[in-house]
Design a protein around this motif. Sequence first.
Motif, PDB file in Angstrom:
ATOM      1  N   TRP A  15       0.999  -1.314  -0.021  1.00 51.82           N
ATOM      2  CA  TRP A  15       0.011   0.053   0.004  1.00 51.82           C
ATOM      3  C   TRP A  15       0.909   1.354   0.067  1.00 51.82           C
ATOM      4  CZ3 TRP A  15      -1.043   4.209   2.890  1.00 51.82           C
ATOM      5  CH2 TRP A  15      -1.973   5.230   2.560  1.00 51.82           C
ATOM      6  N   LEU A  16       1.874   1.104   0.852  1.00 50.33           N
ATOM      7  CA  LEU A  16       2.780   2.467   0.874  1.00 50.33           C
ATOM      8  C   LEU A  16       3.649   2.673  -0.321  1.00 50.33           C
ATOM      9  CD1 LEU A  16       4.479   1.918   4.256  1.00 50.33           C
ATOM     10  CD2 LEU A  16       2.994   3.655   3.587  1.00 50.33           C
ATOM     11  N   TRP A  17       3.898   1.508  -1.079  1.00 52.44           N
ATOM     12  CA  TRP A  17       4.421   1.747  -2.568  1.00 52.44           C
ATOM     13  C   TRP A  17       3.224   2.373  -3.657  1.00 52.44           C
ATOM     14  CZ3 TRP A  17       3.047  -2.088  -6.438  1.00 52.44           C
ATOM     15  CH2 TRP A  17       3.770  -1.792  -7.632  1.00 52.44           C
ATOM     16  N   ALA A  18       2.083   1.709  -3.594  1.00 49.82           N
ATOM     17  CA  ALA A  18       0.982   2.213  -4.484  1.00 49.82           C
ATOM     18  C   ALA A  18       0.740   3.594  -4.075  1.00 49.82           C
ATOM     19  CB  ALA A  18      -0.140   0.986  -4.325  1.00 49.82           C
ATOM     20  N   ALA A  19       0.686   4.115  -2.921  1.00 52.57           N
ATOM     21  CA  ALA A  19       0.257   5.355  -2.726  1.00 52.57           C
ATOM     22  C   ALA A  19       1.518   6.174  -2.936  1.00 52.57           C
ATOM     23  CB  ALA A  19      -0.043   5.286  -0.938  1.00 52.57           C
ATOM     24  N   ARG A  20       2.656   5.709  -3.382  1.00 51.40           N
ATOM     25  CA  ARG A  20       3.816   6.558  -3.705  1.00 51.40           C
ATOM     26  C   ARG A  20       4.485   7.365  -2.825  1.00 51.40           C
ATOM     27  NH1 ARG A  20       4.486   7.809  -9.201  1.00 51.40           N
ATOM     28  NH2 ARG A  20       3.290   6.517 -10.579  1.00 51.40           N
ATOM     29  N   PHE A  21       4.531   6.773  -1.547  1.00 53.81           N
ATOM     30  CA  PHE A  21       5.511   7.257  -0.399  1.00 53.81           C
ATOM     31  C   PHE A  21       6.844   6.649  -0.782  1.00 53.81           C
ATOM     32  CE2 PHE A  21       1.244   7.508   1.774  1.00 53.81           C
ATOM     33  CZ  PHE A  21       1.469   8.957   2.523  1.00 53.81           C
ATOM     34  N   ASP A  50      -2.021  10.805  -9.478  1.00 53.16           N
ATOM     35  CA  ASP A  50      -3.475  11.285  -9.054  1.00 53.16           C
ATOM     36  C   ASP A  50      -4.294  10.099  -8.429  1.00 53.16           C
ATOM     37  OD1 ASP A  50      -3.052  13.864 -10.452  1.00 53.16           O
ATOM     38  OD2 ASP A  50      -3.821  12.950 -12.461  1.00 53.16           O
ATOM     39  N   VAL A  51      -4.298   8.946  -8.907  1.00 48.15           N
ATOM     40  CA  VAL A  51      -4.751   7.813  -8.437  1.00 48.15           C
ATOM     41  C   VAL A  51      -4.322   7.761  -6.914  1.00 48.15           C
ATOM     42  CG1 VAL A  51      -5.127   5.460  -8.418  1.00 48.15           C
ATOM     43  CG2 VAL A  51      -5.307   6.871 -10.484  1.00 48.15           C
ATOM     44  N   ALA A  52      -2.902   7.804  -6.651  1.00 51.41           N
ATOM     45  CA  ALA A  52      -2.320   7.484  -5.386  1.00 51.41           C
ATOM     46  C   ALA A  52      -2.955   8.486  -4.406  1.00 51.41           C
ATOM     47  CB  ALA A  52      -0.536   7.560  -5.684  1.00 51.41           C
ATOM     48  N   ARG A  53      -3.329   9.677  -4.927  1.00 57.35           N
ATOM     49  CA  ARG A  53      -3.629  10.864  -3.775  1.00 57.35           C
ATOM     50  C   ARG A  53      -5.146  10.512  -3.361  1.00 57.35           C
ATOM     51  NH1 ARG A  53      -2.849  14.819  -7.366  1.00 57.35           N
ATOM     52  NH2 ARG A  53      -0.564  14.702  -7.850  1.00 57.35           N
ATOM     53  N   THR A  54      -5.742   9.675  -3.999  1.00 56.44           N
ATOM     54  CA  THR A  54      -7.274   9.232  -3.543  1.00 56.44           C
ATOM     55  C   THR A  54      -7.116   7.956  -2.751  1.00 56.44           C
ATOM     56  OG1 THR A  54      -7.357   7.627  -5.422  1.00 56.44           O
ATOM     57  CG2 THR A  54      -8.139   9.834  -5.591  1.00 56.44           C
TER      58      THR A  54
END
Length: 131
Positions: A13-19, A78-82
């Motif tokens: 999830w952290l990788w997908a959310a671009r942290f 944009d998707v990650a920010r959601t």
Amino acid sequence: MADAQDKVRIDKWLWAARFFKTRSLATDAVEGGRVHLNGDRPKPARTVKPGDVVRVQVEHGEFTVTVLALAERRGSADVARTLYVEGEESIRKREALAFERSLAPQLDPAVVKGRPTKKLRRQIDRFGSGS
């Protein structure tokens, strides 16, 4: 965005959310204690679900976010920010820290390639002798 699953590993999830840029960096951060899930220090395989509070410490600041959606695959920014919403206090802290960093003097390292020039050698000698 959200897969059919209702839980996702925290490192994914952290990788997908671009942290983090890679999953291995996300895994290392979780193992290193720079990620907290609901106040606890999780293992990389721990699952997150919508509503969980995640605190992430990265190079450019500390984020306290609430998970809104799940994703196993990395998408656009944009998707990650959601996938999450950041708390107001977290935003204020990061902005204050960025302002403090902007006030600090910026020291650029001297770019020296190869052997020092005659002028640089004299400056080094002068600095070393204390004159």
